[in-house]
Scaffold this active site. Sequence first.
Site, PDB file in Angstrom:
ATOM      1  N   ASP A  35       0.856  -1.185   0.000  1.00 50.13           N
ATOM      2  CA  ASP A  35       0.000   0.000   0.000  1.00 50.13           C
ATOM      3  C   ASP A  35       0.891   1.234   0.000  1.00 50.13           C
ATOM      4  OD1 ASP A  35      -2.002  -1.828   0.286  1.00 50.13           O
ATOM      5  OD2 ASP A  35      -2.885  -0.924   2.068  1.00 50.13           O
ATOM      6  N   HIS A  86       4.307  -7.644  -0.165  1.00 49.42           N
ATOM      7  CA  HIS A  86       3.965  -8.944  -0.725  1.00 49.42           C
ATOM      8  C   HIS A  86       4.706  -9.166  -2.038  1.00 49.42           C
ATOM      9  CE1 HIS A  86       0.267  -9.685   1.879  1.00 49.42           C
ATOM     10  NE2 HIS A  86       0.623  -8.441   2.178  1.00 49.42           N
ATOM     11  N   SER A 104       8.072   3.095   4.629  1.00 54.48           N
ATOM     12  CA  SER A 104       9.328   3.248   3.911  1.00 54.48           C
ATOM     13  C   SER A 104       9.064   3.196   2.411  1.00 54.48           C
ATOM     14  CB  SER A 104      10.334   2.181   4.337  1.00 54.48           C
ATOM     15  OG  SER A 104      11.621   2.528   3.892  1.00 54.48           O
TER      16      SER A 104
END
Length: 389
Positions: free
Chosen positions: A165, A235, A358
């Site tokens: 995200d 992911h 980050s």
Amino acid sequence: MFIVNQHHLVGVTHVVYRAFGLSCRRRQQQQRSLNIGRGLLPRPRPLPLLLVTGGGYLGYQHYRNRIQQEDGVPTVASPTQVALYRSFPTRLLSRTWGRLNGVELPTWLRKPVYSLYIWTFGVNMQEAAVEDLHQYRNLGEFFRRRLKPAVRPLCASSCVISPADGRILHFGQVKNSEVEQVKGVTYSLENFLGPQQHRSNDSASSYRDLLLSSPDNDLFHVVVYLAPGDYHCFHSPTDWKVELRRHFPGSLMSVNPGVARWVKELFCLNERVVLTGQWQHGFFSLTAVGATNVGSIRVYFDQELQTNAPRYSKGSFYDRTYVTDGKLEAPREDEVSSSEGGVALQKGEALGEFNLGSTIVLLFEAPKDFSFNLQPGQRIRVGEGLGCL
């Protein structure tokens, strides 16, 4: 003969003493006034003076940067400014922050603390697998909260999906072995990934060409910035095999878009974990870039990885290969099982996590007709398509 009257002498002596006394009292009063004046004046304080001076300098620099941005000129920090920024103890502060995140909070304090964070950064707790704030024992557990399975569906029509995200900082083709971290500000591909072994492309004329397995392919990149309020796990963006993990200890400067526009080669200076391997079209890599207050970068299948540790030195890198002499390294019991040729990851599989927001950088080889379905600055979520063939 001159005769001195006794009374006259006494009178003169009295006058002299009185004048001397008045003079002494005046001096005492003046000294007292001076001391009072000194007491009223503030004593010089080095730290506030430094903060005021530094704040004024930063304000001037911000004003000048805005003027240059209005003129269309990208503003990049000078080597001296970057050196000063890197001299700040961000690694120590980040380690301290990481330890604080592990401190268990009293049950009564959890909801007020987490609610303040939710309000500040706009966290959507309705997506969280556990919505009850009292269940998160510390800040670390709250930052690394899991999501409900159905809230991040995978785009089946895209061969590459978003690994996290966040917000799209930049994307496109890699040209001349230089990659844009934001528009107009680049970094060296070789400095970012480190030295690579020669592949089948023996006629490579540049570092970029060295990564390509076919002249019909090109090299693409995309940068995803994770804000503090975003979901902090990342992911696998496609089906691929990880062959090498390379850890670059480094600085932990902020990676927000403003700093990324200001510091050239920011992603090469910061600590990062580079995972490289192969997918159906050739070279593929995912890099997790550290930042200020990111106490750790974790990769689930590699328990040996330790980031922001004092024993590492800046300017070096540390490799762990998952392939040895054509055979896979024996995995540990607590690691994901691997297949021949590297650690096999499936599209959308949970890969790792940050301790706080980050950046993720994808670099991959694909046919030249690959196209992105993105806009600079757009919001994106795990599982959404990045592009297609």
